[in-house]
Design an enzyme around this catalytic site. Structure first.
Site, PDB file in Angstrom:
ATOM      1  N   GLU A  38       0.848  -1.183   0.000  1.00 19.20           N
ATOM      2  CA  GLU A  38       0.000   0.000   0.000  1.00 19.20           C
ATOM      3  C   GLU A  38       0.885   1.234   0.000  1.00 19.20           C
ATOM      4  O   GLU A  38       1.992   1.241   0.531  1.00 19.20           O
ATOM      5  CB  GLU A  38      -0.918   0.033   1.236  1.00 19.20           C
ATOM      6  CG  GLU A  38      -2.167  -0.784   1.061  1.00 19.20           C
ATOM      7  CD  GLU A  38      -3.271  -0.431   2.044  1.00 19.20           C
ATOM      8  OE1 GLU A  38      -3.304   0.717   2.558  1.00 19.20           O
ATOM      9  OE2 GLU A  38      -4.108  -1.307   2.307  1.00 19.20           O
ATOM     10  N   HIS A 100      -4.713   6.923  -0.367  1.00 22.02           N
ATOM     11  CA  HIS A 100      -3.960   5.684  -0.213  1.00 22.02           C
ATOM     12  C   HIS A 100      -4.463   4.667  -1.227  1.00 22.02           C
ATOM     13  O   HIS A 100      -5.435   4.925  -1.937  1.00 22.02           O
ATOM     14  CB  HIS A 100      -4.011   5.153   1.225  1.00 22.02           C
ATOM     15  CG  HIS A 100      -5.326   4.619   1.674  1.00 22.02           C
ATOM     16  ND1 HIS A 100      -6.363   5.419   2.091  1.00 22.02           N
ATOM     17  CD2 HIS A 100      -5.767   3.336   1.794  1.00 22.02           C
ATOM     18  CE1 HIS A 100      -7.391   4.667   2.455  1.00 22.02           C
ATOM     19  NE2 HIS A 100      -7.059   3.401   2.275  1.00 22.02           N
ATOM     20  N   HIS A 102      -5.522   0.527  -2.346  1.00 18.02           N
ATOM     21  CA  HIS A 102      -6.056  -0.751  -1.885  1.00 18.02           C
ATOM     22  C   HIS A 102      -5.759  -1.793  -2.961  1.00 18.02           C
ATOM     23  O   HIS A 102      -5.809  -1.478  -4.147  1.00 18.02           O
ATOM     24  CB  HIS A 102      -7.566  -0.691  -1.685  1.00 18.02           C
ATOM     25  CG  HIS A 102      -7.991  -0.233  -0.338  1.00 18.02           C
ATOM     26  ND1 HIS A 102      -9.283  -0.366   0.092  1.00 18.02           N
ATOM     27  CD2 HIS A 102      -7.325   0.356   0.682  1.00 18.02           C
ATOM     28  CE1 HIS A 102      -9.396   0.130   1.327  1.00 18.02           C
ATOM     29  NE2 HIS A 102      -8.219   0.574   1.700  1.00 18.02           N
ATOM     30  N   ASP A 113     -10.100   2.291   7.763  1.00 11.69           N
ATOM     31  CA  ASP A 113     -10.072   3.596   7.086  1.00 11.69           C
ATOM     32  C   ASP A 113     -11.037   4.568   7.763  1.00 11.69           C
ATOM     33  O   ASP A 113     -10.658   5.682   8.128  1.00 11.69           O
ATOM     34  CB  ASP A 113     -10.451   3.462   5.611  1.00 11.69           C
ATOM     35  CG  ASP A 113      -9.428   2.700   4.794  1.00 11.69           C
ATOM     36  OD1 ASP A 113      -8.226   2.753   5.138  1.00 11.69           O
ATOM     37  OD2 ASP A 113      -9.833   2.051   3.811  1.00 11.69           O
TER      38      ASP A 113
END
Length: 153
Positions: A38, A100, A102, A113
Site C-alpha cells: 500500500e 492511499h 487498496h 479507514d
C-alpha cells in the site's frame, strides 16, 4: 494513463477536480501485483468557493511503514510537501485531505479507514479522501463527522 482531469460531484453540486498529473501519479502506485505494498500521501490544491481542485500530492517516503494491506505515514516528509506548496504558492495551495491505495479493482474503505479518518481528520472545511484501486478510484468528501461518497461525472 489518463489524459484529462477527473471530476467528481457531491450531492450539493460541488465539484472535486483531480488534475491529470495527480490522477496519473495515483495510477502509478496501484497495487497491481500480489507483492505490491500500500502507498499513501496527502492531497494538495485549491479551494474555489465550494469546489476543490487537487493539483498536487505527496508521494510515499522511504520512512513510511508499508505492507500489502497497511500503510502508515510516519515521516515528516508529507508535511514538508504541504508546507513547501503553501509557501511557493503564496498560500494558494493547501492541504486538502489524504489518499492511499487498496489491492482491489474497485476499492471501498475498510472499517480501519473510517475509524482512522474520524479519529485523525479534524477540520471545519471539507476534506477529500481518495482510495486508488487497480481499476477505479473511490473518492469521498468528509464534512465534520460525515463522509459522502462522490460520483464521477
Amino acid at each position: 494513463m489518463i489524459d484529462k482531469e477527473l471530476v467528481f460531484k457531491a450531492q450539493d453540486e460541488s465539484l472535486v477536480v483531480i488534475s491529470t498529473g495527480v490522477a496519473n501519479t495515483l495510477l502509478s502506485y496501484r497495487q497491481i501485483s500480489n507483492s505490491s505494498h500500500e502507498s499513501a500521501g496527502v492531497l494538495i490544491g485549491e479551494r474555489r468557493d465550494v469546489h476543490i481542485v487537487i493539483k498536487n500530492l505527496s508521494e510515499p517516503s522511504r520512512w513510511d511503514i508499508r505492507s500489502r494491506f497497511k500503510v502508515d505515514r510516519v515521516s515528516k516528509h508529507h508535511q514538508k510537501v504541504v508546507d513547501n506548496a503553501f509557501k511557493n504558492s503564496n498560500g494558494t495551495l493547501q492541504y486538502l485531505g489524504e489518499w492511499h491505495t487498496h489491492p482491489e479493482d474497485v476499492p471501498n474503505p475498510s472499517m480501519t479507514d473510517y475509524t482512522s479518518w474520524h479519529k485523525n481528520l479534524k477540520s471545519e472545511l471539507p476534506l477529500i479522501l481518495i482510495i486508488a484501486g487497480r481499476t477505479h478510484f473511490w473518492v469521498g468528501k468528509k464534512i465534520q463527522d460525515k463522509i459522502e461518497v462522490l460520483k464521477q461525472i
